[in-house]
Write a protein that holds these residues in place. Structure first.
Motif, PDB file in Angstrom:
ATOM      1  N   TYR A  97       2.609  -5.733 -21.471  1.00  0.00           N
ATOM      2  CA  TYR A  97       2.900  -7.126 -21.140  1.00  0.00           C
ATOM      3  C   TYR A  97       2.661  -8.075 -22.321  1.00  0.00           C
ATOM      4  O   TYR A  97       3.325  -9.111 -22.447  1.00  0.00           O
ATOM      5  N   GLU A  98       1.746  -7.721 -23.190  1.00  0.00           N
ATOM      6  CA  GLU A  98       1.485  -8.561 -24.366  1.00  0.00           C
ATOM      7  C   GLU A  98       2.713  -8.637 -25.265  1.00  0.00           C
ATOM      8  O   GLU A  98       3.082  -9.716 -25.762  1.00  0.00           O
ATOM      9  N   GLN A  99       3.376  -7.488 -25.478  1.00  0.00           N
ATOM     10  CA  GLN A  99       4.600  -7.473 -26.296  1.00  0.00           C
ATOM     11  C   GLN A  99       5.712  -8.255 -25.616  1.00  0.00           C
ATOM     12  O   GLN A  99       6.441  -9.015 -26.266  1.00  0.00           O
ATOM     13  N   LEU A 121      17.364  -0.415 -25.921  1.00  0.00           N
ATOM     14  CA  LEU A 121      15.910  -0.519 -26.076  1.00  0.00           C
ATOM     15  C   LEU A 121      15.461  -1.908 -26.545  1.00  0.00           C
ATOM     16  O   LEU A 121      14.430  -2.068 -27.192  1.00  0.00           O
ATOM     17  N   GLN A 122      16.273  -2.929 -26.203  1.00  0.00           N
ATOM     18  CA  GLN A 122      15.931  -4.316 -26.520  1.00  0.00           C
ATOM     19  C   GLN A 122      16.135  -5.200 -25.287  1.00  0.00           C
ATOM     20  O   GLN A 122      16.619  -6.326 -25.383  1.00  0.00           O
ATOM     21  N   SER A 123      15.753  -4.698 -24.125  1.00  0.00           N
ATOM     22  CA  SER A 123      16.017  -5.421 -22.878  1.00  0.00           C
ATOM     23  C   SER A 123      15.305  -6.767 -22.812  1.00  0.00           C
ATOM     24  O   SER A 123      15.874  -7.758 -22.340  1.00  0.00           O
ATOM     25  N   ILE A 124      14.062  -6.825 -23.287  1.00  0.00           N
ATOM     26  CA  ILE A 124      13.325  -8.086 -23.245  1.00  0.00           C
ATOM     27  C   ILE A 124      13.885  -9.057 -24.267  1.00  0.00           C
ATOM     28  O   ILE A 124      14.059 -10.257 -23.981  1.00  0.00           O
ATOM     29  N   GLN A 155      11.858  -7.161 -30.295  1.00  0.00           N
ATOM     30  CA  GLN A 155      10.782  -6.389 -29.689  1.00  0.00           C
ATOM     31  C   GLN A 155      10.722  -5.028 -30.350  1.00  0.00           C
ATOM     32  O   GLN A 155      11.615  -4.650 -31.114  1.00  0.00           O
ATOM     33  N   ASN A 156       9.664  -4.270 -30.097  1.00  0.00           N
ATOM     34  CA  ASN A 156       9.653  -2.869 -30.503  1.00  0.00           C
ATOM     35  C   ASN A 156      10.765  -2.148 -29.757  1.00  0.00           C
ATOM     36  O   ASN A 156      11.071  -2.480 -28.611  1.00  0.00           O
ATOM     37  N   PHE A 157      11.384  -1.168 -30.408  1.00  0.00           N
ATOM     38  CA  PHE A 157      12.467  -0.435 -29.751  1.00  0.00           C
ATOM     39  C   PHE A 157      11.880   0.533 -28.731  1.00  0.00           C
ATOM     40  O   PHE A 157      11.639   1.708 -28.998  1.00  0.00           O
TER      41      PHE A 157
END
Length: 261
Positions: free
Chosen positions: A103-105, A150-153, A93-95
Motif C-alpha cells: 500500500y505504501e507504493q 504491470l503498471q495498473s496503479i 510504479q515498480n513493475f
C-alpha cells in the motif's frame, strides 16, 4: 496562450521533459518558475547566467499539500504574476501486479501523479483566474487511456489526471483559463530507462520513443494553441486510435509490445 512574456510554472523541472520545458519556454521569451523536489537544481542554476531573473527555482514535494500551497506566494514575490502551469511531474510504479504491490507504493504513485496535480491546480487556479489570459496543462500518459502491463496503479493515477483535466476544461470553459491534457507515449528519459522497459520494435518508426526535446515542444505547442488534448509520439497516436476502435485488441497489442527486462 502564447508564452512570450508570460510567467509559467513547471513541475518536475529537474530532468527529462521538465528540464526541456524550462529551456524551451525561456527560449520562447517566457519567465519560468521551475519546481524541483530532490535533484536537478544545478542544471536549473546553469541557466541563470543566460536568462537572469527570468528563471527561478523552487524546492517542493508536490505530493505534500503544504509545500504546494506555499508556492504561489514564493513565485509571485519573484515574478509578480502567474500566467500558466505545466503539471509535468510524475513517477512510475515498480513493475509488479496489484497483488504484489504494498500500500505504501500504491499511495506514493497516487500522491505524486494525481494528488500532486490536483494540489497544483487548486493552489494556482485563483491566481490564474485573475489574469487576462491563463492556461493549465496537465501531463497524463498513454497509460491514462490504455492499461500498461504491470503498471495498473500508474495507469489509474494518470487516468485520474485525464478526467480531472477534462473536468476542469468543462468548469472553466467560460473563463480566461484554458486547459490542456497531454498524453505522451514512450519518451526516452532516465525515468523510463531506470524502470527497465523494453519496447518490442523500438527502432520501428511507428513505435520509436520520442526525445524529451520533442515531447516538450509538443506540450508547449499544445498550450500555445489552446489544444483540448495532445498526443505526443506516434505510439500514443496509434494506440489512441486503436483503443477507440477496439479496446480489448489495443490492450492485447500493448501487452505484446511492452516487456519488462
Amino acid at each position: 496562450m502564447k508564452v512570450l512574456g508570460k510567467v509559467i510554472v513547471v513541475t518536475g523541472a529537474g530532468g527529462g521533459i521538465g528540464k526541456e520545458l524550462v529551456r524551451q519556454l525561456l527560449e520562447k521569451g517566457a519567465r519560468v518558475a521551475a519546481i524541483i523536489h530532490k535533484s536537478g537544481l544545478e542544471d536549473i542554476k546553469s541557466l541563470t547566467p543566460v536568462y537572469g531573473d527570468k528563471i527561478s527555482a523552487h524546492r517542493a514535494n508536490i505530493a505534500n499539500k503544504e509545500d504546494v500551497e506555499k508556492l504561489p506566494e514564493e513565485i509571485l514575490a519573484v515574478h509578480g504574476c502567474i500566467d500558466g502551469i505545466i503539471n509535468n511531474a510524475g513517477i512510475l510504479q515498480n513493475f509488479r501486479s496489484v497483488n504484489d504491490l504494498d500500500y505504501e507504493q500504491i499511495q506514493r504513485v497516487m500522491d505524486v501523479n494525481f494528488y500532486g496535480t490536483l494540489y497544483m491546480c487548486k493552489a494556482f487556479l485563483p491566481h490564474l483566474l485573475n489574469r487576462p489570459e491563463a492556461h493549465i496543462t496537465n501531463v497524463s500518459s498513454m497509460g491514462g487511456f490504455l492499461p500498461v502491463p504491470l503498471q495498473s496503479i500508474y495507469s489509474a493515477s494518470k487516468a485520474a489526471v485525464k478526467m480531472l483535466t477534462e473536468g476542469l476544461h468543462l468548469e472553466l470553459r467560460n473563463t480566461n483559463v484554458g486547459v490542456t491534457v497531454v498524453f505522451p507515449g514512450g519518451v526516452d528519459t532516465n525515468l523510463v530507462k531506470n524502470a527497465g522497459i523494453e519496447l518490442e520494435g523500438a527502432n520501428n518508426h511507428s513505435y520509436k520513443m520520442i526525445s524529451p526535446t520533442e515531447a516538450a515542444s509538443t506540450i508547449i505547442n499544445g498550450m500555445e494553441n489552446k489544444k483540448y488534448r495532445v498526443l505526443a509520439g506516434n505510439d500514443a497516436k496509434i494506440m489512441d486510435f486503436l483503443y477507440r476502435l477496439n479496446p480489448k485488441k489495443a490492450t492485447d497489442i500493448i501487452a505484446k509490445k511492452i516487456k519488462t527486462l
